[in-house]
Write a protein that holds these residues in place. Structure first.
Motif, short mmCIF file in Angstrom:
data_model
loop_
_atom_site.label_atom_id
_atom_site.label_comp_id
_atom_site.label_asym_id
_atom_site.label_seq_id
_atom_site.Cartn_x
_atom_site.Cartn_y
_atom_site.Cartn_z
N PHE A 129 -89.22 -44.60 -25.34
CA PHE A 129 -88.21 -44.04 -26.24
C PHE A 129 -86.79 -44.48 -25.89
N ILE A 130 -86.67 -45.61 -25.22
CA ILE A 130 -85.36 -46.06 -24.78
C ILE A 130 -84.42 -46.34 -25.95
N ASN A 131 -84.98 -46.64 -27.13
CA ASN A 131 -84.16 -46.93 -28.31
C ASN A 131 -84.11 -45.78 -29.31
N ASN A 132 -84.64 -44.63 -28.92
CA ASN A 132 -84.66 -43.46 -29.82
C ASN A 132 -83.57 -42.48 -29.42
N ARG A 133 -82.54 -42.38 -30.25
CA ARG A 133 -81.43 -41.49 -29.93
C ARG A 133 -81.79 -40.01 -30.06
N ASN A 134 -82.83 -39.72 -30.81
CA ASN A 134 -83.21 -38.32 -31.01
C ASN A 134 -84.19 -37.82 -29.95
N ILE A 135 -84.50 -38.68 -28.95
CA ILE A 135 -85.47 -38.30 -27.92
C ILE A 135 -84.85 -38.44 -26.53
N LEU A 136 -84.95 -37.39 -25.75
CA LEU A 136 -84.43 -37.39 -24.38
C LEU A 136 -85.55 -37.03 -23.41
N ILE A 137 -85.78 -37.86 -22.40
CA ILE A 137 -86.82 -37.63 -21.41
C ILE A 137 -86.17 -37.38 -20.05
N LYS A 138 -86.54 -36.30 -19.40
CA LYS A 138 -85.98 -35.94 -18.10
C LYS A 138 -87.09 -35.74 -17.07
N LYS A 139 -86.79 -36.14 -15.84
CA LYS A 139 -87.73 -35.90 -14.74
C LYS A 139 -87.34 -34.59 -14.05
#
Length: 206
Positions: A109-119
Motif C-alpha cells: 500500500f505504499i502508493n495508497n494515500r487512504n491506507i496507513l500501516i503501523k507496526k
C-alpha cells in the motif's frame, strides 16, 4: 503446511468447494495479501488469511452501512485491507506486530494515500485517541484473556464515542462470544463453527 490444508478441509467440509472457488476466483483477479506464515508463538496464532468468501460478505456490509473508516487489528499480510479497498474506497488503518508481515503489508500500500500501516501491538494501543467507524479482528490470539482485553477496550470506546461503531470479528479460534458485553450482535455468518460476527454498541444502535 500440509497439515494446515488438511485442517481447513476438515473444518469447512462440503463448504470447502465454495471457499476454494472464491479463493481461486479472486486470486486470478490479482488480489494480493495471500501470504501464509506458520510460527510457534505462544501469544498469537499463525498468519492465516480471512477467506475471500467471508471478505466478500463483509465488503457488502461495509457498503450498505456506508462505513467511512476501518482499523484492521493484526493486518498480517494485508489481504483484508487489499480486498476491502478494491470494493470500498474508505480510510484504512492496519496494525501489525510481526516485523516481516508488517514490511510485506506496508509494501502493498505504499502508493495508497487512504491506507496507513503501523507496526505496533494492538493489545497495548490507546484506543481513546482513535476515531474509526469499524474495528476488524481476524482473531489471532491464543489466550482468552487477551481476547477479553481487546473486547473491553473496544466496548469502552463504543460507549464513550457518540456515534455508531461496528466490531467485525472473524471467529477462527471458535471463541465463546458470551464474554462480549455491551455490544449488540446484528449479524452472524458461520460455516461449521468458523465464521464472522458483526457487533455494534447498544446506545448508538437504539
Amino acid at each position: 503446511m500440509i497439515n494446515y490444508f488438511i485442517h481447513i478441509i476438515k473444518v469447512y467440509k462440503f463448504y470447502i468447494f465454495k471457499i476454494l472457488f472464491y479463493e481461486f476466483f479472486f486470486t486470478l483477479l490479482g488480489y494480493k495479501g495471500n501470504k501464509i506464515v506458520i510460527k510457534n508463538n505462544k501469544y498469537r496464532t499463525d498468519n492465516i488469511p480471512t477467506p475471500y468468501y467471508f471478505l466478500h460478505k463483509i465488503s457488502v456490509f461495509l457498503k450498505k452501512k456506508r462505513i467511512k473508516s476501518l482499523i484492521d487489528l493484526g493486518c498480517g499480510s494485508g489481504r483484508t485491507i487489499f480486498f476491502l479497498n478494491k470494493k470500498n474506497k474508505i480510510k484504512y488503518y492496519g496494525v501489525e506486530y510481526e516485523y516481516d508481515n508488517y514490511l510485506y503489508c506496508k509494501s502493498l500500500f505504499i502508493n495508497n494515500r487512504n491506507i496507513l500501516i503501523k507496526k505496533t501491538d494492538f493489545l497495548k494501543m490507546n484506543y481513546t485517541k482513535t476515531n474509526f467507524d469499524c474495528f476488524f479482528l481476524n482473531d489471532p490470539l491464543k489466550k482468552n484473556k487477551d481476547f477479553k482485553n481487546i473486547v473491553k477496550k473496544i466496548t469502552f470506546i463504543s460507549n464513550k464515542k457518540k456515534k455508531k461503531i461496528y466490531f467485525i470479528f472473524v471467529n477462527i479460534n471458535k471463541r465463546k462470544l458470551l464474554s462480549i458485553k455491551n455490544l449488540f450482535k446484528i449479524k452472524a455468518f458461520s460455516i461449521n463453527s468458523r465464521g464472522f460476527y458483526i457487533f455494534t454498541n447498544y446506545d448508538s444502535y437504539k
